[in-house]
Design a protein around this motif. Structure first.
Motif, PDB file in Angstrom:
ATOM      1  N   PRO A  88       0.898  -1.435  -0.012  1.00 21.83           N
ATOM      2  CA  PRO A  88      -0.054   0.059   0.037  1.00 21.83           C
ATOM      3  C   PRO A  88       0.996   1.219  -0.027  1.00 21.83           C
ATOM      4  O   PRO A  88       1.895   1.299   0.784  1.00 21.83           O
ATOM      5  CB  PRO A  88      -0.892  -0.028   1.193  1.00 21.83           C
ATOM      6  CG  PRO A  88      -0.823  -1.533   1.551  1.00 21.83           C
ATOM      7  CD  PRO A  88       0.604  -1.998   1.077  1.00 21.83           C
ATOM      8  N   GLY A  89       0.454   2.336  -0.938  1.00 25.39           N
ATOM      9  CA  GLY A  89       1.439   3.524  -1.184  1.00 25.39           C
ATOM     10  C   GLY A  89       1.945   3.317  -1.936  1.00 25.39           C
ATOM     11  O   GLY A  89       2.719   4.552  -2.570  1.00 25.39           O
ATOM     12  N   VAL A  90       2.112   2.170  -2.816  1.00 26.75           N
ATOM     13  CA  VAL A  90       2.784   2.171  -4.019  1.00 26.75           C
ATOM     14  C   VAL A  90       1.724   2.200  -5.256  1.00 26.75           C
ATOM     15  O   VAL A  90       1.055   1.155  -5.200  1.00 26.75           O
ATOM     16  CB  VAL A  90       3.765   0.905  -4.223  1.00 26.75           C
ATOM     17  CG1 VAL A  90       4.231   0.835  -5.612  1.00 26.75           C
ATOM     18  CG2 VAL A  90       4.886   0.614  -3.252  1.00 26.75           C
ATOM     19  N   MET A  91       1.769   2.720  -5.981  1.00 23.70           N
ATOM     20  CA  MET A  91       0.772   3.304  -7.374  1.00 23.70           C
ATOM     21  C   MET A  91       1.507   3.384  -8.342  1.00 23.70           C
ATOM     22  O   MET A  91       2.425   3.557  -8.421  1.00 23.70           O
ATOM     23  CB  MET A  91      -0.458   4.185  -6.638  1.00 23.70           C
ATOM     24  CG  MET A  91       0.040   5.403  -6.180  1.00 23.70           C
ATOM     25  SD  MET A  91      -1.075   6.662  -5.308  1.00 23.70           S
ATOM     26  CE  MET A  91      -0.663   5.880  -3.900  1.00 23.70           C
ATOM     27  N   VAL A 117       5.190   7.501  -0.478  1.00 26.44           N
ATOM     28  CA  VAL A 117       4.264   7.232  -1.797  1.00 26.44           C
ATOM     29  C   VAL A 117       5.220   7.089  -2.637  1.00 26.44           C
ATOM     30  O   VAL A 117       6.199   7.681  -3.140  1.00 26.44           O
ATOM     31  CB  VAL A 117       3.208   8.450  -2.319  1.00 26.44           C
ATOM     32  CG1 VAL A 117       2.788   8.009  -3.318  1.00 26.44           C
ATOM     33  CG2 VAL A 117       2.221   8.528  -0.986  1.00 26.44           C
TER      34      VAL A 117
END
Ligand code: FES
Lengths: 84, 422
Positions: free
Chosen positions: B125-128, B244
């Motif tokens: 989560p936080g990797v997009m 992020v």
């Protein structure tokens, strides 16, 4: 910002017209649950393609990145541990 | 039949341009989009009261198209998802407009998806995608919270980096696998490409954003705190602790699960057919709309569009300028790296299927491309990993539905077709 969505027990303010994903991100909520496969659910594509951000919104499974906030909308993770 | 509208899926540049052309010829159209507003990815509109981050040229292009859309009074239904079209020509729509319709023709203009090469930790989560950060900026003029790192390859990284600078929230660094600035061929790009790149670079340099070219993000780890990105630079390893991470490795047609239909004309336009970017999408939309109108009305087809040829040549040049060795790293990722995000399938799971697995084995035994995203984010890599040199093939034939459909949605779908036949 005097309207709120409810992520589990937490009230989260939002800007009119923004997506649930973006309001949750601003509140520091990244992990939206965990799929039965063990994979963390979180925003990835941001535009409704990856299905990685699925949540329950007022009892319906939907993409957090497509669902628009409205006052009183209640949100739950589909499954597993999520950021609070 | 002739009063049935032409269904146009996607209210971005290509879809709206096609709609304008068709409507000009007196053909009824219906445009749908799964987003809550028109614009697609490139012209995603700011929320009311939010300042637009579009450049002058972008704003001009969009307002001209919208003026035509309004002049033709084109019906558009947002918040409506296209489920697919069956062999009889019945198309399923769910969401705001929930119905089965029998369109006279279908234009698929679903735009692009981002390509993101698997790396250890890319599912945290936080990797997009870098595009996810960009669409947030476009709608809210607001950067993500905390430190942002951009990595992968492609012009979008510089664009998003520059937008973050304009919001006074510059990225910690940009990690670009290619070395576009060191390639003399860069100067042969069309002028609009060069001025765009120069604007981005000016923002990034003014904000002193470290730009690493010829560098790769090799792994992301997280132990109870920030995301730590391990970077291979040309001068040795580095790492960055951030909140992020925006990944991006190019754009591809967003055509997963889209099937053609034998009984009505089905046309793919813009990035959905060939990922050539905004300029080409607009030209392709107008040209495709003209061509379809001629086909339906039995008039002379228009001459081929030179704009599209020019953009195709420019994109091919851009691809050469952005060529890099990142793909070689794909074969070297650790066996436990997740390839299929939806079903949590790893490189080891893929290898366990043996050399050159069939599409059937990949799907049924491996569960690759069987998850909710329909292989949008893994099929390319599954293909590449079986043969690094050949362009990746899709895993089996496309099948509708093109997206998951809930039973609740099906139950609320009205079925005028059934009523017709009763
Ligand atoms: S983030 Fe990909 S569908 Fe929502």
């Amino acid at each position: 910002m005097n309207h709120h969505i409810h992520w589990q027990a937490r009230a989260i303010p939002f800007q009119t017209g923004e997506s649930v994903a973006s309001a949750l991100q601003r509140a520091g909520i990244h992990q939206l649950g965990r799929a039965p496969t063990g994979q963390a659910l979180a925003v990835f594509c941001g535009i409704g393609q990856c299905q990685g951000c699925l949540i329950m919104a007022d009892g319906q499974v939907t993409e957090a990145c497509l669902q628009i906030c409205r006052d009183g909308l209640t949100l739950q993770p589909l499954d597993g541990d999520a950021d609070v | 039949m002739s009063d049935h509208p032409i269904l146009i899926v996607g209210a971005g540049l290509a879809g709206l341009a096609a709609a304008v052309e068709l409507a000009r010829q007196g053909l009824p159209v219906l445009v749908i989009d799964q987003a809550q507003a028109i614009g697609g990815a490139v012209h995603r509109q700011p929320l009311p009261g939010v300042r637009s981050t579009a450049t002058g040229a972008q704003a001009h292009r969009w307002s001209r198209l919208i003026a035509e859309v309004q002049a033709q009074a084109i019906p558009i239904r947002c918040g409506t998802r296209f489920g697919g079209v069956d062999h009889t020509g019945a198309a399923l729509l769910t969401g705001a407009l929930s119905t089965l319709i029998r369109p006279r023709a279908i234009v698929l203009a679903t735009g692009a998806r981002e390509s993101v090469q698997p790396r250890p930790g890319w599912t945290l989560p936080g990797v997009m995608t870098a595009g996810a950060i960009q669409s947030r900026i476009k709608t809210l003029a607001e950067p993500p919270q905390g430190r942002v790192l951009l990595a992968g390859s492609g012009p979008l990284l510089l664009a998003v980096g520059a937008e973050l600078c304009r919001l006074r929230h510059p990225p910690i660094a940009i990690i670009e696998a290619a070395r576009p600035l060191f390639n003399p061929a860069s100067l042969t790009l069309p002028l609009p490409y060069l001025t765009e790149a120069a604007t981005y670079l000016a923002h990034l340099l003014r904000a002193r954003v470290p730009l690493f070219f010829g560098a790769h993000l090799t792994e992301i780890i997280q132990t109870n705190g920030p995301l730590v990105a391990q970077i291979d630079t040309r001068k040795g390893p580095r790492n960055f602790a951030v909140d992020v991470i925006g990944l991006h490795d190019g754009i591809r047609p967003n055509d997963a699960g889209l099937t053609n239909c034998d009984v009505i004309p089905t046309l793919r336009l813009g990035d959905c057919r060939e990922a050539l970017g905004a300029r080409a999408a607009l030209a392709d939309g107008f040209a495709g709309g003209q061509k379809l109108a001629a086909e339906l009305l039995g008039t002379t087809p228009p001459s081929p569009n030179h704009d599209l040829q020019r953009q195709r040549a420019a994109q091919a040049r851009l691809a050469r300028i952005y060529a890099h060795d990142g793909l070689a790293r794909l074969a070297e990722i650790p066996a436990e790296t997740v390839i299929c995000r939806c079903e949590n399938r790893t490189l080891a799971d893929l290898r366990a299927l043996g050399p050159a697995p069939t599409a059937r084995a990949l799907r049924l035994d491996g569960r690759f491309a069987m998850g909710a995203c329909q292989g949008r984010f893994c099929a390319e890599w599954v293909g590449r990993l079986s043969d690094l040199k050949a362009p990746p093939k899709p895993i089996g034939a496309a099948r509708w539905p093109s997206r998951p459909i809930s039973v609740a949605d099906l139950l609320t779908t009205s079925d005028p077709i059934e009523k017709e036949t009763k």
